[in-house]
Scaffold this motif. Structure first.
Motif, short mmCIF file in Angstrom:
data_model
loop_
_atom_site.label_atom_id
_atom_site.label_comp_id
_atom_site.label_asym_id
_atom_site.label_seq_id
_atom_site.Cartn_x
_atom_site.Cartn_y
_atom_site.Cartn_z
N TRP A 78 -22.90 73.90 84.93
CA TRP A 78 -24.00 73.32 85.67
C TRP A 78 -25.45 73.84 85.33
O TRP A 78 -26.46 73.57 85.88
N GLY A 79 -25.36 74.62 84.19
CA GLY A 79 -26.66 75.01 83.50
C GLY A 79 -27.53 73.80 82.89
O GLY A 79 -26.98 72.72 82.92
N SER A 80 -28.37 74.40 82.09
CA SER A 80 -29.35 73.21 81.18
C SER A 80 -28.39 72.77 80.22
O SER A 80 -27.23 73.17 79.63
N ARG A 81 -28.94 71.89 79.56
CA ARG A 81 -28.34 71.19 78.42
C ARG A 81 -27.65 72.19 77.40
O ARG A 81 -26.41 71.81 77.39
N TYR A 82 -28.29 72.80 76.84
CA TYR A 82 -27.76 73.94 75.73
C TYR A 82 -26.95 75.11 76.28
O TYR A 82 -26.25 75.77 75.55
N SER A 83 -26.89 75.18 77.54
CA SER A 83 -25.92 76.14 78.07
C SER A 83 -24.78 75.58 78.64
O SER A 83 -23.68 76.30 78.61
N ARG A 84 -24.42 74.17 78.45
CA ARG A 84 -23.17 73.65 78.88
C ARG A 84 -22.12 73.88 77.82
O ARG A 84 -22.37 73.62 76.56
N PHE A 85 -20.82 73.74 78.21
CA PHE A 85 -19.76 73.78 77.13
C PHE A 85 -19.35 72.44 76.69
O PHE A 85 -18.40 72.06 76.16
N ARG A 86 -20.24 71.43 77.02
CA ARG A 86 -19.95 70.09 76.75
C ARG A 86 -19.49 69.71 75.24
O ARG A 86 -18.69 68.80 74.89
N MET A 87 -19.93 70.64 74.28
CA MET A 87 -19.82 70.14 72.98
C MET A 87 -19.03 71.17 72.31
O MET A 87 -18.78 71.31 71.00
N VAL A 88 -18.41 72.31 73.20
CA VAL A 88 -17.39 73.20 72.74
C VAL A 88 -16.38 72.55 71.85
O VAL A 88 -16.18 73.19 70.73
N GLY A 89 -15.41 71.70 72.35
CA GLY A 89 -14.47 71.15 71.40
C GLY A 89 -14.73 70.65 70.29
O GLY A 89 -14.07 71.09 69.25
N VAL A 90 -16.02 70.03 70.21
CA VAL A 90 -16.53 69.23 68.88
C VAL A 90 -16.83 70.31 68.00
O VAL A 90 -16.30 70.30 66.59
N ARG A 91 -17.65 71.43 68.29
CA ARG A 91 -18.30 72.40 67.53
C ARG A 91 -16.95 73.41 67.27
O ARG A 91 -16.79 73.64 66.00
N LEU A 92 -16.06 73.63 67.62
CA LEU A 92 -14.71 74.38 67.43
C LEU A 92 -13.94 73.52 66.31
O LEU A 92 -13.60 74.18 65.34
N ARG A 93 -13.81 72.19 66.47
CA ARG A 93 -13.24 71.55 65.42
C ARG A 93 -13.95 71.62 64.12
O ARG A 93 -13.45 71.47 62.88
N ALA A 94 -15.33 71.78 64.19
CA ALA A 94 -16.11 71.45 62.97
C ALA A 94 -16.41 72.90 62.37
O ALA A 94 -16.80 73.30 61.26
N ALA A 95 -15.74 74.20 62.95
CA ALA A 95 -16.17 75.65 62.59
C ALA A 95 -15.52 75.81 61.24
O ALA A 95 -16.12 76.32 60.38
N LEU A 113 -26.03 75.89 69.68
CA LEU A 113 -25.10 76.90 69.11
C LEU A 113 -24.54 75.94 67.75
O LEU A 113 -24.17 74.99 68.00
N ASN A 114 -24.48 76.54 66.60
CA ASN A 114 -23.84 75.82 65.51
C ASN A 114 -22.30 76.25 65.52
O ASN A 114 -22.06 76.88 66.53
N PRO A 115 -21.59 75.32 64.79
CA PRO A 115 -20.01 75.69 65.04
C PRO A 115 -19.70 77.15 64.84
O PRO A 115 -18.61 77.59 65.76
N ALA A 116 -20.16 77.94 64.01
CA ALA A 116 -19.82 79.30 63.87
C ALA A 116 -20.17 80.12 65.11
O ALA A 116 -19.63 80.91 65.74
N GLY A 117 -21.40 79.86 65.81
CA GLY A 117 -21.74 80.47 66.95
C GLY A 117 -20.80 80.06 68.34
O GLY A 117 -20.85 80.92 69.21
N THR A 118 -20.47 78.62 68.15
CA THR A 118 -19.48 78.32 69.30
C THR A 118 -18.44 79.20 69.38
O THR A 118 -17.77 79.44 70.10
N LEU A 119 -17.84 79.13 68.14
CA LEU A 119 -16.65 79.85 67.85
C LEU A 119 -16.71 81.43 68.31
O LEU A 119 -15.61 82.00 68.83
N MET A 120 -17.87 82.21 67.84
CA MET A 120 -18.11 83.31 68.23
C MET A 120 -18.02 83.46 69.77
O MET A 120 -17.48 84.22 70.45
#
Length: 197
Positions: A78-95, A113-120
């Motif tokens: 429910w946070g703002s755009r860059y706080s949400r987890f909506r891109m987590v799956g995509v970024r983890l696959r790209a990590a 977050l970039n893919p490495a940041g998402t993984l972290m």
């Protein structure tokens, strides 16, 4: 990676194109997320330095961490755009590919977050959750003194510190590679839209 589309930067419309290109920024990290980030960092450090000697403080900090984890889960939906987890799956696959490309200094450009940041982010949240939950379990009548609870708490806590060190090194490395102060971005909430030398 192509940069995400962002709105026109605040206060840039009345400047010359050269001025705009040098200072265009966009709001990325909202205030609740930034407050959470620094409170989370402080709590993890406090938890690391207080066991055994300051057990009561350690316990309070542990419950604080559990509360902060709960907030982050809520804010991830429910946070703002860059706080949400909506891109987590995509970024983890790209990590994996992203980390492989870092060997040659290829960082791409991400507003959030970039893919490495998402993984972290995912690794830290999981490790801290395991540490905090097993810590809370270890002071209950049911789980007090059980070796697997104590060992899991100990090893997950060590893993958290290793991940924190990797996180700090990664932030500093990305800041150097992209010539951007990422620590300041997590304080102000703003990042440059494009990378300019």
């Amino acid at each position: 990676m192509i940069e995400e589309a962002v709105p026109e930067a605040r206060g840039a419309s009345d400047r010359t194109p050269a001025d705009r290109s040098a200072s265009r920024t966009v709001a990325v990290w909202d205030l609740p997320l930034r407050l959470w980030h620094w409170a989370f960092a402080a709590s993890i450090l406090a938890a690391w330095f207080t066991p055994t000697v300051y057990d009561r403080v350690h316990r309070i900090v542990g419950y604080t961490v559990l509360g902060l984890l709960a907030f982050r889960l809520v804010w991830g939906f429910w946070g703002s755009r860059y706080s949400r987890f909506r891109m987590v799956g995509v970024r983890l696959r790209a990590a994996p590919r992203y980390l492989w490309n870092l060997r040659r200094g290829i960082t791409g450009r991400y507003i959030g977050l970039n893919p490495a940041g998402t993984l972290m982010l995912v690794a830290l949240l999981l490790a801290v959750a395991v540490s905090a939950i097993t810590g809370a379990m270890s002071v209950t009548v049911t789980f007090f003194g059980l070796w697997w609870v104590e060992d899991t708490h100990h090893y997950s806590s060590d893993a958290v510190i290793v991940l924190v060190v990797l996180h700090v090194v990664g932030v500093l490395l990305m800041g150097l590679l992209q010539r951007e102060n990422l620590i300041r971005a997590m304080i102000t909430g703003r990042k440059r839209i494009r990378h300019y030398p």
